[in-house]
Design a protein around this motif. Sequence first.
Motif, mmCIF file in Angstrom:
data_model
loop_
_atom_site.group_PDB
_atom_site.id
_atom_site.type_symbol
_atom_site.label_atom_id
_atom_site.label_comp_id
_atom_site.label_asym_id
_atom_site.label_seq_id
_atom_site.Cartn_x
_atom_site.Cartn_y
_atom_site.Cartn_z
ATOM 1 N N LEU A 101 45.670 70.655 33.507
ATOM 2 C CA LEU A 101 45.311 71.863 32.768
ATOM 3 C C LEU A 101 43.974 71.822 34.706
ATOM 4 C CD1 LEU A 101 43.593 70.642 29.489
ATOM 5 C CD2 LEU A 101 45.324 73.081 30.757
ATOM 6 N N ASN A 102 43.936 70.618 34.924
ATOM 7 C CA ASN A 102 43.161 71.187 36.569
ATOM 8 C C ASN A 102 43.672 71.500 37.064
ATOM 9 O OD1 ASN A 102 40.827 71.050 37.926
ATOM 10 N ND2 ASN A 102 41.485 69.073 38.792
ATOM 11 N N ARG A 103 44.954 71.161 37.381
ATOM 12 C CA ARG A 103 46.028 71.539 38.434
ATOM 13 C C ARG A 103 46.006 73.230 38.474
ATOM 14 N NH1 ARG A 103 49.272 68.938 42.075
ATOM 15 N NH2 ARG A 103 50.412 70.145 42.058
ATOM 16 N N MET A 104 46.729 73.673 37.056
ATOM 17 C CA MET A 104 46.494 74.657 36.235
ATOM 18 C C MET A 104 45.332 75.454 36.456
ATOM 19 S SD MET A 104 48.819 74.304 33.078
ATOM 20 C CE MET A 104 47.804 76.083 32.911
ATOM 21 N N GLU A 105 44.203 75.160 37.122
ATOM 22 C CA GLU A 105 42.710 75.640 37.315
ATOM 23 C C GLU A 105 42.780 76.725 38.720
ATOM 24 O OE1 GLU A 105 38.207 76.263 36.366
ATOM 25 O OE2 GLU A 105 39.802 74.325 35.652
ATOM 26 N N THR A 106 43.474 75.600 39.610
ATOM 27 C CA THR A 106 43.292 75.307 41.023
ATOM 28 C C THR A 106 44.293 76.538 40.630
ATOM 29 O OG1 THR A 106 42.401 73.626 40.694
ATOM 30 C CG2 THR A 106 43.647 74.773 43.017
ATOM 31 N N LYS A 107 45.809 77.073 40.320
ATOM 32 C CA LYS A 107 46.377 77.390 40.889
ATOM 33 C C LYS A 107 46.097 78.833 40.388
ATOM 34 C CE LYS A 107 49.122 74.304 42.547
ATOM 35 N NZ LYS A 107 49.509 73.919 44.823
ATOM 36 N N ILE A 108 45.749 78.756 39.417
ATOM 37 C CA ILE A 108 45.200 80.588 38.479
ATOM 38 C C ILE A 108 44.439 80.891 39.386
ATOM 39 C CG2 ILE A 108 44.377 81.097 36.622
ATOM 40 C CD1 ILE A 108 45.947 79.559 34.808
ATOM 41 N N LEU A 165 45.896 82.314 42.262
ATOM 42 C CA LEU A 165 46.743 83.237 42.106
ATOM 43 C C LEU A 165 45.283 84.591 42.094
ATOM 44 C CD1 LEU A 165 48.815 84.981 41.830
ATOM 45 C CD2 LEU A 165 49.088 83.795 39.358
ATOM 46 N N SER A 166 44.657 84.089 41.060
ATOM 47 C CA SER A 166 43.845 85.787 40.967
ATOM 48 C C SER A 166 42.931 86.056 42.523
ATOM 49 C CB SER A 166 42.599 84.900 40.103
ATOM 50 O OG SER A 166 41.451 86.257 39.989
ATOM 51 N N GLN A 167 42.554 85.428 43.422
ATOM 52 C CA GLN A 167 42.294 85.677 44.489
ATOM 53 C C GLN A 167 43.256 86.026 45.376
ATOM 54 O OE1 GLN A 167 39.229 85.583 45.440
ATOM 55 N NE2 GLN A 167 39.349 86.609 47.276
#
Length: 44
Positions: free
Chosen positions: A21-28, A31-33
């Motif tokens: 979940l931590n890795r996914m949050e970083t990727k999201i 992506l948002s940026q």
Amino acid sequence: MDWMSVISEVGFPMLITFYLLNRMETKIDQLSQSINDLTISLRR
């Protein structure tokens, strides 16, 4: 049930879940940026 089996059966999957979940949050966030940057550059 003894504590060691509880920790091994529940603790390890929880650790893996939090890690993913931590890795996914970083990727999201990245992506948002990127989407925001692309939106700004398309407006120009």
